[in-house]
Scaffold this motif. Structure first.
Motif, PDB file in Angstrom:
ATOM      1  N   VAL A  21       0.842  -1.205   0.000  1.00 11.00           N
ATOM      2  CA  VAL A  21       0.000   0.000   0.000  1.00 11.00           C
ATOM      3  C   VAL A  21       0.868   1.241   0.000  1.00 11.00           C
ATOM      4  N   PHE A  22       1.861   1.271   0.872  1.00 12.22           N
ATOM      5  CA  PHE A  22       2.719   2.450   0.959  1.00 12.22           C
ATOM      6  C   PHE A  22       3.458   2.686  -0.348  1.00 12.22           C
ATOM      7  N   ARG A  23       3.997   1.639  -0.942  1.00 10.93           N
ATOM      8  CA  ARG A  23       4.716   1.798  -2.211  1.00 10.93           C
ATOM      9  C   ARG A  23       3.776   2.279  -3.317  1.00 10.93           C
ATOM     10  N   LEU A  24       2.548   1.803  -3.322  1.00 13.78           N
ATOM     11  CA  LEU A  24       1.552   2.261  -4.293  1.00 13.78           C
ATOM     12  C   LEU A  24       1.310   3.762  -4.119  1.00 13.78           C
ATOM     13  N   LEU A  25       1.164   4.192  -2.879  1.00 13.02           N
ATOM     14  CA  LEU A  25       0.910   5.607  -2.617  1.00 13.02           C
ATOM     15  C   LEU A  25       2.122   6.466  -2.950  1.00 13.02           C
ATOM     16  N   VAL A  26       3.311   5.962  -2.716  1.00  8.99           N
ATOM     17  CA  VAL A  26       4.523   6.707  -3.092  1.00  8.99           C
ATOM     18  C   VAL A  26       4.547   6.907  -4.599  1.00  8.99           C
ATOM     19  N   ARG A  27       4.230   5.859  -5.354  1.00  6.55           N
ATOM     20  CA  ARG A  27       4.206   5.968  -6.822  1.00  6.55           C
ATOM     21  C   ARG A  27       3.114   6.904  -7.314  1.00  6.55           C
ATOM     22  N   ALA A  28       2.006   6.957  -6.598  1.00  6.82           N
ATOM     23  CA  ALA A  28       0.859   7.746  -7.043  1.00  6.82           C
ATOM     24  C   ALA A  28       1.111   9.250  -6.969  1.00  6.82           C
ATOM     25  N   GLY A  29       1.993   9.675  -6.090  1.00  6.64           N
ATOM     26  CA  GLY A  29       2.272  11.095  -5.974  1.00  6.64           C
ATOM     27  C   GLY A  29       1.204  11.828  -5.190  1.00  6.64           C
ATOM     28  N   ALA A  30       1.226  13.141  -5.342  1.00  6.76           N
ATOM     29  CA  ALA A  30       0.347  14.008  -4.549  1.00  6.76           C
ATOM     30  C   ALA A  30      -1.130  13.822  -4.871  1.00  6.76           C
ATOM     31  N   GLN A  31      -1.451  13.313  -6.043  1.00 12.76           N
ATOM     32  CA  GLN A  31      -2.870  13.115  -6.372  1.00 12.76           C
ATOM     33  C   GLN A  31      -3.490  12.029  -5.511  1.00 12.76           C
ATOM     34  N   GLY A  32      -2.690  11.050  -5.071  1.00 16.18           N
ATOM     35  CA  GLY A  32      -3.192  10.016  -4.182  1.00 16.18           C
ATOM     36  C   GLY A  32      -4.044   8.978  -4.879  1.00 16.18           C
ATOM     37  N   VAL A  33      -4.599   8.093  -4.069  1.00 12.40           N
ATOM     38  CA  VAL A  33      -5.402   6.979  -4.573  1.00 12.40           C
ATOM     39  C   VAL A  33      -6.598   6.795  -3.651  1.00 12.40           C
TER      40      VAL A  33
END
Length: 114
Positions: A21-33
């Motif tokens: 989850v954390f790695r996904l959010l890091v990749r997503a950037g400021a827009q988030g998921v």
């Protein structure tokens, strides 16, 4: 960063699903998921994901915001940088070649140019 804060963050990341989850959010950037998209991406049930998000949030690694009916999650990049800094703060001990490969890895991953 103080030791108890680092331990809490590392403990939160010491689970395969939370790390994903954390790695996904890091990749997503400021827009988030959105929470539902996170659940689909990592293959987690909503109630299990909620627990993971709570643990990551309590450790200060993620933040959330409401957009309409959705809750959007983002990585807390300041906390991530502080944790990474804590982990490598003493690694060089006057020998910068020890940490040099960390900079190279970040540049090769193109993570710092965004």
């Amino acid at each position: 960063m103080q030791l108890p804060t680092a331990v809490a963050a590392l403990s939160a990341l010491a689970h395969a699903s939370r790390l994903a989850v954390f790695r996904l959010l890091v990749r997503a950037g400021a827009q988030g998921v959105a929470a539902g998209d996170i659940a689909r991406e990592v293959g987690a049930r909503p109630n299990t994901l909620s627990t993971h998000l709570t643990i990551l949030g309590t450790a200060g690694l993620i933040q959330s915001r409401r957009e309409g009916r959705s809750i959007i999650y983002t990585a807390d990049y300041d906390r991530m940088r502080n944790l990474l800094g804590f982990l490598v703060a003493d690694c060089c001990a006057g020998r910068p070649e020890i940490c040099g490969s960390l900079v190279d890895m970040a540049q090769e991953a193109d993570c710092c140019s965004r």
